[in-house]
Design an enzyme around this catalytic site. Sequence first.
Site, PDB file in Angstrom:
ATOM      1  N   ASN A  99      -8.639 -24.544  60.974  1.00  0.00           N
ATOM      2  CA  ASN A  99      -8.251 -24.457  62.388  1.00  0.00           C
ATOM      3  C   ASN A  99      -6.957 -23.674  62.614  1.00  0.00           C
ATOM      4  OD1 ASN A  99      -7.876 -25.668  65.291  1.00  0.00           O
ATOM      5  ND2 ASN A  99      -6.052 -26.305  64.152  1.00  0.00           N
ATOM      6  N   TYR A 152      -6.202  -9.667  67.364  1.00  0.00           N
ATOM      7  CA  TYR A 152      -6.679 -11.060  67.289  1.00  0.00           C
ATOM      8  C   TYR A 152      -8.210 -11.081  67.195  1.00  0.00           C
ATOM      9  CZ  TYR A 152      -7.301 -15.970  68.831  1.00  0.00           C
ATOM     10  OH  TYR A 152      -7.645 -17.309  68.942  1.00  0.00           O
ATOM     11  N   ASP A 163      -0.408 -29.057  57.898  1.00  0.00           N
ATOM     12  CA  ASP A 163       0.224 -28.039  58.752  1.00  0.00           C
ATOM     13  C   ASP A 163       1.477 -27.570  58.040  1.00  0.00           C
ATOM     14  OD1 ASP A 163       1.606 -26.673  61.106  1.00  0.00           O
ATOM     15  OD2 ASP A 163      -0.066 -27.600  62.165  1.00  0.00           O
TER      16      ASP A 163
HETATM   17  N1  LIG Z   1      -6.314 -22.399  72.621  1.00  0.00           N
HETATM   18  C1  LIG Z   1      -7.320 -21.546  72.826  1.00  0.00           C
HETATM   19  O1  LIG Z   1      -7.639 -21.164  73.975  1.00  0.00           O
HETATM   20  C2  LIG Z   1      -8.136 -21.034  71.677  1.00  0.00           C
HETATM   21  C3  LIG Z   1      -9.356 -20.400  71.965  1.00  0.00           C
HETATM   22  C4  LIG Z   1     -10.144 -19.950  70.916  1.00  0.00           C
HETATM   23  C5  LIG Z   1      -9.751 -20.166  69.612  1.00  0.00           C
HETATM   24  N2  LIG Z   1      -8.572 -20.778  69.349  1.00  0.00           N
HETATM   25  C6  LIG Z   1      -8.219 -21.005  67.940  1.00  0.00           C
HETATM   26  O2  LIG Z   1      -8.164 -22.400  67.719  1.00  0.00           O
HETATM   27  C7  LIG Z   1      -7.245 -22.685  66.678  1.00  0.00           C
HETATM   28  C8  LIG Z   1      -6.214 -23.696  67.160  1.00  0.00           C
HETATM   29  O3  LIG Z   1      -5.554 -23.128  68.278  1.00  0.00           O
HETATM   30  P1  LIG Z   1      -4.567 -23.941  69.238  1.00  0.00           P
HETATM   31  O4  LIG Z   1      -4.775 -23.417  70.584  1.00  0.00           O
HETATM   32  O5  LIG Z   1      -4.670 -25.392  68.971  1.00  0.00           O
HETATM   33  O6  LIG Z   1      -3.166 -23.366  68.695  1.00  0.00           O
HETATM   34  P2  LIG Z   1      -1.710 -24.036  68.622  1.00  0.00           P
HETATM   35  O7  LIG Z   1      -0.762 -22.900  68.573  1.00  0.00           O
HETATM   36  O8  LIG Z   1      -1.578 -25.028  69.693  1.00  0.00           O
HETATM   37  O9  LIG Z   1      -1.750 -24.791  67.203  1.00  0.00           O
HETATM   38  C9  LIG Z   1      -1.919 -24.049  66.022  1.00  0.00           C
HETATM   39  C10 LIG Z   1      -1.459 -24.888  64.845  1.00  0.00           C
HETATM   40  O10 LIG Z   1      -1.579 -24.059  63.663  1.00  0.00           O
HETATM   41  C11 LIG Z   1      -0.405 -24.239  62.883  1.00  0.00           C
HETATM   42  N3  LIG Z   1      -0.169 -23.081  62.010  1.00  0.00           N
HETATM   43  C12 LIG Z   1       0.151 -21.814  62.360  1.00  0.00           C
HETATM   44  N4  LIG Z   1       0.348 -21.071  61.262  1.00  0.00           N
HETATM   45  C13 LIG Z   1       0.123 -21.876  60.188  1.00  0.00           C
HETATM   46  C14 LIG Z   1       0.167 -21.690  58.788  1.00  0.00           C
HETATM   47  N5  LIG Z   1       0.516 -20.507  58.231  1.00  0.00           N
HETATM   48  N6  LIG Z   1      -0.150 -22.731  57.981  1.00  0.00           N
HETATM   49  C15 LIG Z   1      -0.473 -23.927  58.518  1.00  0.00           C
HETATM   50  N7  LIG Z   1      -0.501 -24.178  59.834  1.00  0.00           N
HETATM   51  C16 LIG Z   1      -0.216 -23.163  60.659  1.00  0.00           C
HETATM   52  C17 LIG Z   1       0.720 -24.447  63.903  1.00  0.00           C
HETATM   53  O11 LIG Z   1       1.858 -25.067  63.319  1.00  0.00           O
HETATM   54  C18 LIG Z   1       0.016 -25.312  64.937  1.00  0.00           C
HETATM   55  O12 LIG Z   1       0.145 -26.683  64.636  1.00  0.00           O
HETATM   56  C19 LIG Z   1      -6.629 -21.331  66.276  1.00  0.00           C
HETATM   57  O13 LIG Z   1      -7.342 -20.824  65.160  1.00  0.00           O
HETATM   58  C20 LIG Z   1      -6.888 -20.470  67.505  1.00  0.00           C
HETATM   59  O14 LIG Z   1      -6.927 -19.100  67.175  1.00  0.00           O
HETATM   60  C21 LIG Z   1      -7.743 -21.218  70.348  1.00  0.00           C
END
Ligand SMILES: NC(=O)c1ccc[n+]([C@@H]2O[C@H](COP(=O)([O-])OP(=O)(O)OC[C@H]3O[C@@H](n4cnc5c(N)ncnc54)[C@H](O)[C@@H]3O)[C@@H](O)[C@H]2O)c1
Length: 250
Positions: free
Chosen positions: A89, A155, A37
């Site tokens: 992710n 997005y 991360d």
């Molecule tokens: N939460 C939802 O409802 C949902 C639904 C569909 C898809 N997603 C996708 O699932 C994945 C995880 O989402 P989440 O809800 O856990 O998000 P979150 O915001 O809780 O966590 C995202 C993580 O990505 C890290 N991150 C962001 N930019 C970064 C970079 N440049 N380099 C390295 N790390 C980086 C952040 O530090 C964080 O730890 C994402 O791709 C999101 O688009 C989420």
Amino acid sequence: MTMLNGKVILVTGGAKGMGESHSKLFAERGATVLVTDFDPKGAAVAEAIKAAGGNSHFRALDVTSETQWRECVDWAIAEFGRIDGLVNNAGILIRKPVPEITLDDWTALFDINVKGTFLGCKHVLPAMRDTGSGSIVNVSSISGYVANMEGMSAYCATKGAIRLLTKGVAVDYAPYKIRCNSVHPGTISTPMTAEFEADPSKHQMLVGVTAMGRIGQPREVSEAVAFLLSDAASYMTGSEMTVDGGFTAV
Ligand SMILES: NC(=O)c1ccc[n+]([C@@H]2O[C@H](COP(=O)([O-])OP(=O)(O)OC[C@H]3O[C@@H](n4cnc5c(N)ncnc54)[C@H](O)[C@@H]3O)[C@@H](O)[C@H]2O)c1
């Protein structure tokens, strides 16, 4: 139960949310988990896994940096000999109507969500090819299929790109026994969606349009990702695994 014994799995965005959940579940199932991360809090996730008896190591990685990807893959091969699984992710959400999306917003979304996933595939595929197998899971979203709420245009564009990038990698690397699939979560309870859960009307709207009548938990997605990484998914590549409580079935 899906087992991942002996596999070395690299997770991006592992400091919180679903990345943290994936990392913990994979370690419980026997994998050595490389938590990455750009947020140094990812180190605490690796420490918690070790405290629970699992194998895990943290490495700072901004997924938008090709230099950092190169160094991270070199480190993983030098230390662990192979990378069996990659979970792209890391991602961000910016929600605005199109006229309000700045070029900086657009660039940030595409840099992290799409370029980050592309760079992960680009740098891990040769290492997987050297060892003769591998499984990549790219995290898209139901927003890779539909515009699931207002303000999602940019997005959605990134998540649609991830969906098709996945199929291209799957076709090119099937001859090398490397599989690549996408996962499409619905609304999952993480820091990314905290604003929806904090707002009763938004929360009610999302729950109301989800067949199962609730928001998902990170671990429910982690189970699907673990399956795709495992040998149990040996005939799956280029596929889309939806984990959305029936949102897109309605
Ligand atoms: N939460 C939802 O409802 C949902 C639904 C569909 C898809 N997603 C996708 O699932 C994945 C995880 O989402 P989440 O809800 O856990 O998000 P979150 O915001 O809780 O966590 C995202 C993580 O990505 C890290 N991150 C962001 N930019 C970064 C970079 N440049 N380099 C390295 N790390 C980086 C952040 O530090 C964080 O730890 C994402 O791709 C999101 O688009 C989420």
